[in-house]
Design an enzyme around this catalytic site. Structure first.
Site, short mmCIF file in Angstrom:
data_model
loop_
_atom_site.label_atom_id
_atom_site.label_comp_id
_atom_site.label_asym_id
_atom_site.label_seq_id
_atom_site.Cartn_x
_atom_site.Cartn_y
_atom_site.Cartn_z
N GLY A 55 0.82 -1.20 0.00
CA GLY A 55 0.00 0.00 0.00
C GLY A 55 0.85 1.24 0.00
O GLY A 55 2.04 1.22 0.34
N GLY A 73 3.01 7.60 4.16
CA GLY A 73 4.13 6.71 3.97
C GLY A 73 3.74 5.47 3.19
O GLY A 73 2.59 5.28 2.79
N SER A 74 4.73 4.58 2.99
CA SER A 74 4.53 3.32 2.28
C SER A 74 4.33 2.21 3.31
O SER A 74 4.92 2.22 4.39
CB SER A 74 5.72 3.00 1.38
OG SER A 74 5.93 4.05 0.46
N ILE A 75 3.50 1.21 2.94
CA ILE A 75 3.17 0.11 3.85
C ILE A 75 3.73 -1.17 3.25
O ILE A 75 3.50 -1.47 2.07
CB ILE A 75 1.65 0.01 4.06
CG1 ILE A 75 1.10 1.34 4.58
CG2 ILE A 75 1.32 -1.12 5.03
CD1 ILE A 75 -0.39 1.38 4.69
N ASP A 121 -9.87 12.03 7.53
CA ASP A 121 -9.49 11.56 6.19
C ASP A 121 -10.13 10.20 5.95
O ASP A 121 -9.49 9.23 5.55
CB ASP A 121 -7.96 11.46 6.09
CG ASP A 121 -7.50 11.20 4.66
OD1 ASP A 121 -8.32 11.40 3.74
OD2 ASP A 121 -6.35 10.80 4.47
#
Length: 852
Positions: free
Chosen positions: A498, A503-505, A613
């Site tokens: 993701g 950030g990136s997961i 969000d």
């Protein structure tokens, strides 16, 4: 215009390239001119759709037209680049017209174009048997273009059709008048021929035929002649070769044309006229020299006594042809010199323009330098003023220094007096020291009593901490940077599952357990307190429908969450990777669980927590499709608005738009820049509409409102979810539209209005495993997911296995010790036997046990 070849090109360079290349290869050395007609767009794309240009603002239309002009210039530059590769520098004519074919016809008429090359049809229509035009534009141009224009239609690099041009009456009259002017070659020949009326009839037939065969074009008033014979491609010696071909075996030519006076000399005149019509320079420079070399007969008597030499019987000297070739060569040299002179003139003009441009640049640089000099002089004047001020301040400082010296002398005298006072005070200090010793003893006694009290308080805190740890276990841990690198294989892209705005997961194996690791982006690391704020917020929250934070690594700027195998709600609604669609029962459960999580966050004490969000991408699903909300706690602490609404203070978060999809964003945020708890209600309403319809979020509320008003709700329900119960679907649609109200004051309350609708539906239609946090507080029976699937008893130490199900740790260990390597729920082989503590479920079980 006759020396220029015009090529009509379209917008697609790839499709029209073959037409341009054909024209370049078959131009015959003529100059090239590219014609491009731009058709302005009547609709303008904006925000994923198209609007009529008439309904757009003038500023927006101008901006789009500017983009069109830039694209048109790129196309023309590409055509010029293709010509440049073949050594041709073309001219360019472009125009804006609502109809392309009408624009081409108008340009042909305005500029008197005589030669045009254009496409016959699209390349896909080309075939070897193609003999007619397939393009409506080409057909229109062929029908409506003036007949004087010769048009060649090309398809896929082949000439398909040619519409020959013809001279109109005006052109023929001009050419006839030029040939009959006094002093012209034809006129002279006619006069000389007039003296030969008495020539012998025996020679008249042959000479007359020779004249008619040489004159390949009959310049008669009112006649229409094919322009293709005037393009200058015929060799000057063609008439002579034609005569040689017509001679019989005896060297004579049979006469089949009428006799005209002076035909024996009009022969050369006609040939010269044709050549001068092709090349005006030859007419102007070579005619006089050529005439001087010809001796015309002056009387009929000469014809009788000495008949003129004839080409037909082979007695004419080739001197006449040599002089004719010499005249043509001189004319060609004159034309070439004129062309070179025009090139030099053009270059001189270009150099003059460049010099003017340089002069303008120099003038602008000079004005800029003058401006800078003026600014520098002003700055120097200011500096002089500053220096004067500094001098004034220096004088003031000197005066103050003098005053300070005077004060110093007075202070010295005071110091002397103080020394005497110090001696007296020393005596008093000695007596004070004795009192101080006494106070120290008393202080030591008080400190000892304080230490004892602190030990007792520490003991009480320890006991309280042990008691609280039995209720809510502290599982949060600080992980090492090396562990994060090993788990993510140094941020291997193949492990990325993701990408969020923070950030990136990555999916990783940490301490023999599958986890989700969120690596924060560098731009989110400028404020270290932000990461600590998120960690402090998430470690305090425990709810079955919130993603559990397992740990963090400050050095790697990473957060470690529990891994949920079924991905996000957004992927499941779109059936990503061909996953099966969610049933309507599961969707009702997801909506209820999401509502429960929002109620928990909004009612959190001491200050409510705003998600801010909320989208389907922030809702994750575990192995049993239990929804869990993530990416919350990012908003800073709220500011209290002074306005009171319903006797309650409204919490407002002042923030900026960062990554939030516009379709889920509270409309009032765009006006005020403030988010409230009702902003989450609006986002929840959009998600509820997507669960019902399975459609994209943009404009979904208006579509559903129209469907309800028209009684066509069933047409919008997602058929992949199965057969919705219509009454419940209609009730959910009205509830979602209330949540999506434009003004936040009109939106319902989650706990009192939304929850009371969703929870009964979940109880009636929801699955056996799906439940909620709020419902477990109202019933004495434990929820089904509190029970271990193996022992069917309430779990005390729940652990998550590799199959995504949660079991009692002791029961699952006994299952493994019995030699099983498969899942107790699915009977499928497990990837590993590692267990991950389910702290969120343990907290919920302990809280339920305290209430019941």
């Amino acid at each position: 215009m006759e020396d220029m070849l015009y090529v009509a090109m379209g917008d697609s360079v790839k499709k029209n390239k073959s037409i341009l290349i054909w024209a370049l290869q078959n131009s015959g050395g003529k100059k090239m001119c590219i014609i491009h007609i731009n058709q302005p767009a009547t609709v303008i794309p904006m925000m994923g759709t198209k609007f009529p240009a008439s309904s757009m603002k003038e500023k927006e239309v101008r901006a789009y037209r500017q983009i069109e002009r830039q694209n048109k210039q790129k196309i023309l530059d590409e055509y010029c680049r293709i010509c440049g590769k073949m050594g041709v520098r073309p001219e360019v004519i472009h125009s804006d017209m609502d109809c392309i074919e009408k624009g081409i016809v108008e340009l042909i008429s305005q500029r008197g174009i005589r030669k045009l090359v254009m496409g016959a049809a699209a390349d896909k229509h080309y075939s070897k048997k193609m003999i007619d035009l397939k393009s409506q534009k080409a057909i229109y141009v062929r029908l409506h273009t003036p007949p004087s224009c010769r048009i060649q239609f090309i398809c896929k690099g082949y000439l398909i059709h040619t519409r020959e041009g013809v001279l109109d009456e005006a052109d023929v009259e001009v050419r006839s008048s030029q040939n009959s002017k006094p002093g012209s070659l034809n006129h002279l020949m006619t006069q000389s021929g007039g003296q030969n009326i008495g020539a012998a009839p025996s020679n008249a037939g042959r000479v007359s035929f020779y004249s008619e065969s040489i004159a390949s074009i009959d310049y008669t008033r009112g006649s229409r002649t094919d322009v293709s014979s005037l393009d200058g491609t015929e060799d000057p010696s063609t008439p002579k070769r034609r005569l040689d071909a017509q001679r019989g075996s005896d060297g004579c030519v049979e006469s089949s044309t009428r006799y005209r006076p002076g035909s024996s000399y009009s022969t050369c005149s006609s040939s010269r006229e044709v050549d001068t019509a092709r090349n005006p320079s030859v007419r102007s420079e070579g005619t006089d020299n050529w005439l001087q070399s010809i001796e015309l007969p002056h009387s009929n008597e000469n014809l009788h006594h000495s008949s003129p030499p004839s080409v037909l019987d082979g007695s004419i000297d080739d001197t006449l042809y040599a002089k004719l070739d010499q005249a043509m060569e001189d004319a060609e040299n004159a034309r070439r010199e004129a062309f070179q002179e025009s090139e030099r003139c053009g270059k001189a003009k270009k150099d003059a323009v460049e010099a003017m441009r340089r002069a303008q640049v120099s003038e602008s640089l000079y004005s800029e330098e003058v401006k800078q000099r003026k600014e520098t002089q002003e700055a120097l004047a200011k500096e002089k003023e500053e220096i004067q001020k500094v001098k004034t301040q220096l004088n003031q400082v000197m005066e103050e220094l003098q005053n300070a010296l005077e004060k110093q002398s007075s202070l010295e005298s005071q110091i002397t007096e103080s020394d005497e006072m110090v001696k007296g005070l020393e005596l008093r200090m000695a007596s004070a020291m004795e009192l101080l010793q006494t106070y120290k003893k008393e202080r030591d006694e008080f400190e000892a009593e304080r230490d004892n009290a602190q030990k007792k308080a520490e003991e009480l805190r320890r006991k309280q901490g042990e008691a609280s740890s039995t209720k809510t276990p502290q599982f949060f841990s600080e992980l090492l940077f090396s562990e994060i690198e090993e788990a993510t294989r140094n941020s291997d892209p193949s492990l990325k599952i993701g990408e969020g705005r923070h950030g990136s997961i990555y999916k990783g194996l940490l301490r023999q357990t599958q986890v989700a690791i969120k690596m924060l982006h560098p731009h989110n690391l400028q404020d270290p307190s932000g990461l600590q704020h998120e960690v402090d917020t998430l470690r305090k929250l425990r709810h079955p429908n919130l993603v559990t934070l397992i740990g963090s690594c400050e050095e790697a700027h990473a957060l470690i969450y529990e891994y949920l195998p079924n991905g996000t709600l957004e992927d499941r609604l779109s059936c990503k990777d061909n996953t099966p669609p969610l049933s309507w029962q599961t969707r009702i459960c997801i909506a209820t669980e999401l509502c429960s999580a929002l109620i928990f966050l909004h009612s959190y004490t001491p200050v409510s927590i705003l998600h801010g969000d909320l989208t389907p991408a922030k809702v994750l699903l575990d192995a049993n499709f239990i929804s869990k909300l993530c990416d919350f706690g990012n908003c800073p602490p709220p500011s209290l608005d002074q306005s009171l609404k319903d006797n309650n203070i409204t919490l407002c978060w002042r923030t900026e738009l960062k990554g939030t999809t516009i379709a889920y964003l509270d409309p009032e945020f765009l006006l005020t820049g403030e988010l409230t708890l009702k902003s989450d209600v609006y986002s929840f309403g959009i998600i509820l509409l997507q669960l019902l319809t399975g459609r994209p979020p943009l404009g979904i509320a208006k579509e559903l409102q129209f469907a309800l008003d028209a009684g066509k709700l069933k047409t919008l329900l997602d058929p992949l979810a199965g057969d919705w119960p219509f009454e419940q679907a209609e009730q959910l649609a009205h509830l979602a539209l209330r949540c999506c109200e434009m003004y936040r004051t009109n939106r319902p309350d989650l706990s009192s209005d939304v929850w009371t609708v969703l929870e009964p539906m979940r109880v009636s239609y929801g699955g056996s495993y799906s439940s909620s946090y709020l419902s477990s507080q109202e019933h004495s029976e434990p929820p089904s997911y509190f029970l271990c699937p193996i022992s069917q008893e309430v779990m005390h130490d729940p652990h998550l296995a590799a199959d995504g199900f949660t079991y009692e740790a002791k029961a699952l260990s006994e299952w493994f010790d019995g030699g099983h390597t498969t899942s107790p729920m699915t009977n499928l082989k497990l990837e590993h036997c590692n267990l991950l503590p389910n702290h969120a479920l343990r907290s919920a079980i302990q809280e339920w046990q305290q209430r019941h």
